[in-house]
Scaffold this motif. Structure first.
Motif, short mmCIF file in Angstrom:
data_model
loop_
_atom_site.label_atom_id
_atom_site.label_comp_id
_atom_site.label_asym_id
_atom_site.label_seq_id
_atom_site.Cartn_x
_atom_site.Cartn_y
_atom_site.Cartn_z
N ASN A 1 0.84 -1.24 -0.01
CA ASN A 1 0.04 0.03 -0.06
C ASN A 1 0.81 1.19 0.12
N SER A 2 2.07 1.15 -0.20
CA SER A 2 3.12 2.25 -0.21
C SER A 2 3.13 2.55 -1.74
N PRO A 3 2.91 3.86 -2.28
CA PRO A 3 3.17 4.20 -3.52
C PRO A 3 4.62 4.00 -4.11
N ALA A 4 5.34 4.52 -3.15
CA ALA A 4 6.89 4.46 -3.42
C ALA A 4 7.20 3.14 -3.79
N ASP B 1 5.04 6.20 -15.09
CA ASP B 1 3.81 6.65 -16.24
C ASP B 1 2.57 6.25 -15.41
N PRO B 2 1.93 7.39 -14.55
CA PRO B 2 0.88 7.04 -13.75
C PRO B 2 -0.36 6.69 -14.71
N GLN C 1 0.75 11.60 -4.79
CA GLN C 1 2.28 10.85 -4.93
C GLN C 1 2.46 10.29 -6.29
N ASP C 2 1.56 10.73 -7.42
CA ASP C 2 1.94 10.15 -8.62
C ASP C 2 3.17 10.50 -9.32
N TYR D 1 -7.26 11.49 -2.52
CA TYR D 1 -6.51 12.77 -2.91
C TYR D 1 -5.13 12.35 -2.51
N GLU D 2 -4.56 12.03 -1.36
CA GLU D 2 -3.37 12.19 -1.02
C GLU D 2 -2.48 10.94 -1.85
N VAL D 3 -3.34 9.94 -2.02
CA VAL D 3 -2.64 8.81 -2.92
C VAL D 3 -2.08 9.46 -4.26
#
Length: 615
Positions: A364-367, A423-424, A417-418, A412-414
Motif C-alpha cells: 500500500n506504499s506508492p513508493a 507513467d501514472p 504522489q503520482d 487525494y493524497e494517494v
C-alpha cells in the motif's frame, strides 16, 4: 521386445509422432514446447524432453538447416537447443534422439506466424478490464464438469469446490460483456490445476495445457479470437513464482535446484516485499522473500536455474504466439527472482512491442509500488522492464472510504504522489478483485458510496478494473469462496438469469444501468481517458473531492460529496478554468445545467456530479 511406436499428442496440434526403435528402455513421453515458429526473435529454442533412458543422448534434425546442441541430460529429462534460421520453410521436422544404439524420432512442427492485425494489441488507459474467475462465471459445457486424468472436485452444492464454469460459458457471454461496455477480459489462470481446492487456477500442474474442466487449448484460442471479434482484448494471468504440488516436476525434479527448498524443507510466510528496495534490509531478507512457499501445496520455483528460466520465458512466448492474447497479468511479482523477471519482460516486449504486462505488487506504499515500474528513477535495483503495475495504494484508499475508516482526502493524497511513477496512466486501478472482499460488501451495501467509488474509478487516471458481478452489486462475503460467488444465471438450475434485464432485481438493474452509462461515457468523452488530471484537496471538515479532466478545449468537472448530508462546495478555486457562468451537461442524467463559479454549489448526501463543459 520388438519395435514399438509411441504416439504423443499435444493440444490442438496432435503433431508429435514419436517412433522408438529399440529393445531397451529409451522412451519419449513429452516434448515442451510442442512446436515453434519461424521469424521469431527467440530463435534458439530449448526443447525439454521427458522420458526414460535419456542420459548421454545425442540429438540431430534430419535437416542441415537446424543446428542442435544437447545442453543437459539425465535419465528422465533432456534439454536440447535448436537454432531456427529465419529463412526456414514452415514444416514438420524430424528430430532423431539416440542413446546407446537406441533411437527415437520426434516430429517437431515449426510453423508460420499468424500476422493478423488484431493480435497482441496490448491494453491501456482507454480500456476497462473485467476480471473473471472462470469456474464461477458461466457453465457453457456440462460435459467437461468431470474430466479424465484430473482430480474430481466438482460439487455445485459446495462453494469451496468446482462449480463448472468454463471457457465455453465465457464465449457465450461475450455479447453481454460487449454490450456492458468493457474492453478487456482478465481471466484468473486457466492452466491445468490437477489438485484439490485449486479452482482458482494458481497451482498449475501442466504449463502447456488448459485445464480440461475449463476447456482445451483450442477452445482458449477460440475465446481469444471470438473476444477480438467483439472488440474485447484478453489478458492472460501468468505465474512464474510457483506451481502446484501435483506438477510432475515435484516428484521427479529436472535438477536439484529446480525448486527453492523441497516438500519437507522450505520456508514459509516471508512476505517481505519492501525489502527489495529497502536500503537498510539484510540481503538475506530478500532471499527469503524470493524463495519461500506461499503454502505447502505451491512449491516455489527457482528462476535462477538457467534451464527453468528459459523454459518459463519460452512458455510465455508460446502462449502469446499460439493464442494472440493482448497482455499478461503477472502474479506475485516481487516474489520471483527480479533479474529473471526483467529479462522475461524485456524478451516479451521486444517480440511484441504493442503488448502490455501488469505486475501484482501488493503493498500500500506508492513508493514501493512505483519502484517496480519500468523507467522509474527511484530504482535501487536493476531495470524491471515492467510497463504497468497494480495500484494497491489507490485501492486501499477506495476501500477505506467504502468502509468508513477513510475519507476522500485519502484518495487525494494517494494521487498526489503520482510523481513517484514513471507513467501514472499505466497503472491498473481497482477497488476489489478476486483476493479481497467485494466493495459493496465492505461498504455494508451502501449503494451510493459504491457508485461514488465506481465513478472515481472510471473518471480518474489509470486503467480501471472491475470484478465480475460488480455490475449487479454482487455482495459475496469475507472469504475467498464467498466473494468468488457464482454469477446468477450462469449455471444449470439457477433460479434466475442476471445476464438478462428481466432476471435482475430492480436494485441490480439500477447499478447495471449506472455502470453501463459510465462505461459508455468514458468511451465517448475523451478527457476521461486522455485528459490531464487536475484535482483539489478536500477540506478537513468538508470531505468533498473536486477534480478536472482536461483535454485540449474540453473539460470534465467531477464533484464527489463524502458526507451523508448536503454540503456547500466552494468552486472559486476552479474559476480560472471557466467563464463566470458555464454550461455543462450532466453525463449521468444528460441534463443541461449552468454553474456560477462565484457562488457556492450545493451537493446532496453522497452525491456524485460528472459534468462535461458545453461550448
Amino acid at each position: 521386445m520388438g519395435p514399438r511406436t509411441v504416439i504423443f499428442c499435444f493440444c490442438i496440434f496432435a503433431m508429435f509422432s514419436l517412433i522408438c526403435e529399440s529393445n531397451h528402455n529409451l522412451s519419449i513421453d513429452k516434448v515442451e514446447p510442442p512446436n515453434w515458429w519461424v521469424d521469431m526473435k527467440w530463435n534458439c529454442v530449448q526443447l525439454m524432453i521427458y522420458g526414460k533412458g535419456l542420459t548421454n543422448i545425442s540429438a540431430e534434425f534430419q535437416n542441415d538447416q537446424l543446428a542442435t546442441t544437447v545442453l543437459k541430460s539425465s535419465n528422465s529429462y533432456a534439454f536440447v537447443q535448436v537454432k531456427i534460421p529465419d529463412n526456414l520453410p514452415p514444416a514438420t521436422y524430424l528430430l532423431e534422439i539416440t542413446a546407446l544404439g537406441q533411437k527415437a524420432v520426434i516430429d517437431f512442427p515449426i510453423l508460420s506466424r499468424d500476422t493478423s492485425p488484431y493480435r497482441h494489441q496490448g491494453f491501456n488507459n482507454a480500456d476497462v478490464v473485467y476480471l473473471i474467475t472462470p469456474d464461477r462465471f458461466a457453465n457453457g459445457d456440462l460435459t467437461n464438469d468431470l474430466a479424465d486424468g484430473v482430480v474430481s472436485d466438482f460439487d455445485p452444492n459446495s462453494i469451496s469446490k468446482r462449480q463448472g464454469g468454463d471457457l465455453s460459458g465465457i464465449i457465450d457471454r461475450l455479447p453481454y460483456l460487449q454490450d456492458l461496455g468493457v474492453s478487456v477480459l482478465w481471466l484468473n489462470p486457466v492452466l491445468e490445476n490437477n489438485g484439490t481446492n485449486s479452482y482458482h487456477g494458481y497451482a498449475a500442474t501442466d504449463l502447456y495445457r488448459i485445464d480440461p474442466r475449463l476447456g482445451s487449448n483450442t477452445e482458449y484460442k477460440e475465446l481469444v479470437d471470438q473476444a477480438h471479434a467483439h472488440q474485447i482484448k484478453i489478458i492472460f494471468d501468468h505465474v512464474s513464482n510457483h506451481i502446484g504440488i501435483g506438477h510432475p516436476w515435484v516428484q521427479n525434479l529436472p535438477s536439484e535446484n529446480w525448486l527453492n527448498g523441497n516438500i519437507t524443507e522450505h520456508s514459509s510466510d516471508k512476505h517481505y516485499i519492501s525489502s527489495i528496495n529497502d536500503p537498510h534490509a539484510d540481503p538475506n531478507t530478500v532471499k527469503l522473500l524470493q524463495s519461500f512457499w506461499f503454502v505447502d501445496s505451491m512449491p516455489d520455483l527457482n528462476q535462477r536455474n538457467p534451464y527453468l528460466a528459459n523454459y518459463l520465458i519460452q512458455n510465455t512466448l508460446w502462449w502469446i504466439e499460439f493464442t494472440g492474447i493482448d497482455g499478461i497479468r503477472e502474479d506475485t511479482y516481487p516474489y520471483a527472482d527480479q533479474e529473471f523477471l526483467s529479462r522475461w519482460a524485456a524478451t516479451i516486449l521486444s517480440q511484441y512491442p504493442s503488448f502490455n504486462i501488469v505486475g501484482e505488487i501488493w503493498t500500500n506504499s506508492p513508493a514501493s509500488v512505483a519502484m517496480f515500474q519500468k523507467g522509474n528513477l527511484l530504482h535501487q535495483q536493476k531495470e524491471t522492464n515492467l510497463p504497468c503495475v497494480m495500484d494497491f495504494p489507490l485501492c486501499q484508499a477506495f476501500r477505506q472510504y467504502l468502509m468508513g475508516t477513510g475519507k476522500l482526502q485519502n484518495v487525494y493524497e494517494v494521487l498526489a504522489q503520482d510523481f513517484l511513477y514513471s507513467d501514472p496512466n499505466n497503472l491498473l486501478t481497482f477497488f476489489d478483485n478476486h483476493d479481497m472482499p467485494r466493495g459493496v460488501f465492505i461498504a455494508k451495501e451502501n449503494i451510493q458510496k459504491t457508485k461514488q467509488v465506481i465513478a472515481m474509478l472510471l473518471t480518474l487516471r489509470g486503467i480501471p478494473q472491475l470484478l465480475y458481478g460488480t455490475e449487479i452489486n454482487m455482495v459475496g462475503g469475507e472469504s475467498h469462496v464467498q466473494l468468488r460467488a457464482n454469477f446468477p444465471g450462469g449455471f444449470p438450475n439457477d433460479m434466475r438469469n442476471a445476464f438478462d434485464r428481466n432476471g435482475r432485481t430492480e436494485a441490480e438493474n439500477d447499478i447495471f444501468t449506472y455502470l453501463r452509462k459510465l462505461l459508455e461515457v468514458r468511451k465517448r468523452v475523451s478527457p476521461l481517458t486522455t485528459g490531464k488530471l487536475i484535482h483539489y484537496p478536500p477540506n478537513y471538515h468538508n470531505d468533498v473531492y473536486k477534480y478536472l479532466r482536461i483535454s485540449e478545449e474540453e473539460i470534465v468537472l467531477v464533484i464527489i460529496n463524502g458526507h451523508d448530508e448536503k454540503r456547500q462546495v466552494d468552486l472559486s478555486e476552479l474559476a480560472h478554468w471557466f467563464d463566470t457562468e458555464s454550461r455543462f451537461v450532466n453525463l449521468i442524467t444528460d441534463q443541461i445545467c449552468t454553474i456560477s463559479f462565484t457562488e457556492k454549489l450545493v451537493v446532496t448526501s453522497w452525491q456524485t456530479l460528472i459534468l462535461h463543459q458545453r461550448p
